[in-house]
Design an enzyme around this catalytic site. Structure first.
Site, PDB file in Angstrom:
ATOM      1  CG  ASN A  63      94.123 -23.308  -3.495  1.00 33.11           C
ATOM      2  OD1 ASN A  63      94.497 -22.496  -2.641  1.00 33.11           O
ATOM      3  ND2 ASN A  63      94.657 -24.495  -3.604  1.00 33.11           N
ATOM      4  CE  LYS A 116      99.465 -11.227  -0.947  1.00 33.53           C
ATOM      5  NZ  LYS A 116      98.149 -11.117  -1.578  1.00 33.53           N
ATOM      6  N   PRO A 117      95.808 -12.023   2.459  1.00 30.50           N
ATOM      7  CG  PRO A 117      93.631 -11.367   2.946  1.00 30.50           C
ATOM      8  CD  PRO A 117      95.049 -10.881   2.967  1.00 30.50           C
ATOM      9  CB  SER A 118      94.381 -14.790  -2.721  1.00 30.30           C
ATOM     10  OG  SER A 118      93.825 -14.493  -3.963  1.00 30.30           O
ATOM     11  N   GLY A 124     101.443 -21.229  -2.326  1.00 33.45           N
ATOM     12  CA  GLY A 124     101.222 -20.724  -3.692  1.00 33.45           C
ATOM     13  C   GLY A 124     102.104 -21.459  -4.678  1.00 33.45           C
ATOM     14  CD  GLU A 162     100.915 -26.693   0.329  1.00 33.62           C
ATOM     15  OE1 GLU A 162     101.450 -27.079  -0.742  1.00 33.62           O
ATOM     16  OE2 GLU A 162      99.710 -26.495   0.458  1.00 33.62           O
ATOM     17  CB  CYS A 208      98.353 -28.054  -2.952  1.00 28.88           C
ATOM     18  SG  CYS A 208      97.518 -27.951  -1.387  1.00 28.88           S
ATOM     19  CD  GLU A 256     100.273 -27.265  -8.359  1.00 30.55           C
ATOM     20  OE1 GLU A 256     100.963 -26.239  -8.335  1.00 30.55           O
ATOM     21  OE2 GLU A 256      99.634 -27.685  -7.382  1.00 30.55           O
ATOM     22  CD  GLU A 277     100.408 -24.774   5.990  1.00 27.76           C
ATOM     23  OE1 GLU A 277     100.259 -24.023   6.977  1.00 27.76           O
ATOM     24  OE2 GLU A 277     100.224 -24.423   4.829  1.00 27.76           O
TER      25      GLU A 277
END
Ligand code: TXE
Length: 460
Positions: free
Chosen positions: A130, A153-155, A206, A228, A262, A364, A441
């Site tokens: 996102n 690790k990216p999405s 995620g 998160e 988020c 959500e 964060e």
């Protein structure tokens, strides 16, 4: 190989390697080999590299933003801000690298008492699609500034901007082994990182269900976890709020990034005396938003990132209507004409008279849906805001000091905004309570999380 597609029209944007468990093991091994070099690097030199990477990213922001929009779908203007946000996070951590000193005390009984702060070692990160650039900044900034090395690790659906940003860090002088990206699926690469025995911390952003699964797999390894896991942020609009500012805040706080943030505003509670004018203003503003391919001029809102995600969003809207728990005032359908048919678009959707227990309020909703409900007292509004398993952010719109004082104390959230929402400066901690996660964060706090205290007692 994985294909990466533009959610606005399905066109192919690029390919990435489908990483394996062996790739993760190799990356972790070389990351440890690089650790002594990086942790021994003078903090000022680490700063210089981070500052220089931020400058290179700013210089290339046009190209990076185009890539981000093509793989993620967001309007170009939002991509430009996100790329600048990545640079700003690096600059913030570059400016505080080396400022976290240890502590010292002396006691006649124990002698010199010192606390050293040392980097943890190899840290891992799993990031979503996102806000891939900004979240990569939140995770790499403090980890690298503190002297750790990282495997990230990216999405699987938006990895290309992360790869390009890592290239900028390398060009700025970061040794490649200090930050390694392993692309691929969550099931293979994500789980291999979670269960790896020689990784000291894992920061994940995620879904709640994915995050708790990661925590379960990681538990026997006792690595530090930072999770998160999203939110269902409430916005409380009091009777004295500036109606125009509040309506504008609701529209930008909900429809920014197509509602896929988020801390997007996911539930609105409005004092019943100003409910009607507020809703009308929100509707007027939402209906002026232009939806389309994020690469086109003047677009305010792009597509939902995947068609599966759009299906989930639409399902929750329909369930709420079918259960008689709210009405659709505008939007609420899947476009089936013109260019919007080509991508996973969903219009800005406003729902009114929504029962706080309705599916669009309880889950959500990761898409452009704004459910609104009325309240009679601020205490009721706070109760409704808190009646969720999430606790990421919340906002209260008022100028009354007593109400501000009450709400900031009583709202169960990691961040409470007053007369604003969704603004996240890198200087202050960001994270949630309850099912929204663990740890923080941003800010000096994040840097501390990536350092371990070591106590030293010297008997002279
Ligand atoms: O997230 P996932 P998805 C929420 C939002 C959204 C829902 C699903 O509600 O509708 O999650 O989105 C990796 N082990 N948020 O499916 O699956 C995955 O490859 C280890 C909230 O995209 O949680 C990606 O890199 N890793 C949110 C990352 O986890 C795994 C941001 C996130 O993917 C894994 C995104 C596994 N078993 C979604 N499965 C926020 N908090 O901002 C997947 N992954």
């Amino acid at each position: 190989m994985f294909e990466v597609h533009n959610p606005a029209d399905g066109s192919l944007v690029g390919h990435v390697h489908a990483g394996t468990e062996d790739d993760v093991n190799d990356a972790v091994r070389t990351s440890w080999e690089a650790f002594s070099l990086w942790s021994d690097t003078d903090p000022l030199d680490r700063s210089r590299i981070l500052f220089s990477a931020a400058r290179l990213v700013r210089e290339d922001k046009k190209e990076l933003s185009l890539l981000l929009t093509r793989e993620q779908g967001k309007p170009l203007r939002e991509s430009v801000n996100e790329i600048a946000g990545f640079a700003r996070v690096l600059e913030y951590y570059a400016s505080i690298t080396g400022t976290l000193q240890g502590d010292y005390g002396y006691s006649k009984n124990y002698g010199h008492m010192m606390v050293m702060r040392q980097p943890l070692g190899v840290c891992a990160a799993i990031i979503p699609w996102n806000m891939p650039a900004l979240i990569m900044g939140w995770k790499t900034g403090p980890v690298l500034a503190a002297g750790n090395t990282m495997v990230l690790k990216p999405s699987a659906t938006a990895p290309l901007t992360c790869i390009a940003l890592a290239e900028h860090l390398y060009r700025a002088g970061l040794p490649k082994q200090v930050l390694q990206l392993v692309t691929g699926s969550g099931r293979v690469v994500g789980q291999a990182l979670a269960r790896h025995n020689n990784i000291r911390s894992l920061s994940f952003t995620g879904a709640v269900s994915t995050g708790t699964g990661v925590a379960e797999i990681a538990a026997p390894t006792l690595k530090k976890l930072i999770l998160e896991l999203g939110g269902s942020d409430a916005m409380i609009v009091c009777k004295d709020a500036d109606p125009y500012a509040a309506a504008k805040g609701a529209v930008s706080g909900r429809f920014f990034n197509c509602g896929q943030t988020c801390t997007s505003i996911k539930r609105v509670f409005v004092d019943s005396t100003v409910y009607e004018p507020f809703v009308q203003k929100v509707r007027e503003l939402a209906e002026t938003l232009s939806i389309g391919n994020g690469l086109s001029d003047g677009v305010d809102m792009g597509p939902v990132h995947t068609s599966g995600q759009r299906k989930d969003v639409h399902f929750l809207v329909q369930e709420t209507v079918n259960n008689d728990q709210g009405k659709v005032l505008s939007g609420g359908y899947i476009p089936d004409t013109g260019s919007l048919k080509e991508g996973s678009f969903y219009p800005p959707t406003i729902m009114t008279g929504v029962d706080p227990d309705a599916p669009v309020m309880k889950e959500e909703v990761f898409g452009p849906v704004l459910p609104v409900s009325a309240f009679d007292t601020v205490a009721d509004a706070i109760d409704m805001a808190n009646a969720t398993r999430f606790g990421l952010g919340a906002s209260i719109w008022t100028h009354d000091m007593r109400t501000i004082s009450q709400a900031t104390r009583e709202l169960d959230a990691g961040i409470v905004w007053v007369n604003q929402h969704l603004r996240i400066p890198p200087e202050v901690p960001f994270g949630g309570v309850k099912s929204s996660g663990l740890g923080r964060e941003n800010g000096r706090y994040a840097l501390l999380q990536y350092l371990e205290e070591k106590t030293i007692l010297i008997n002279p």
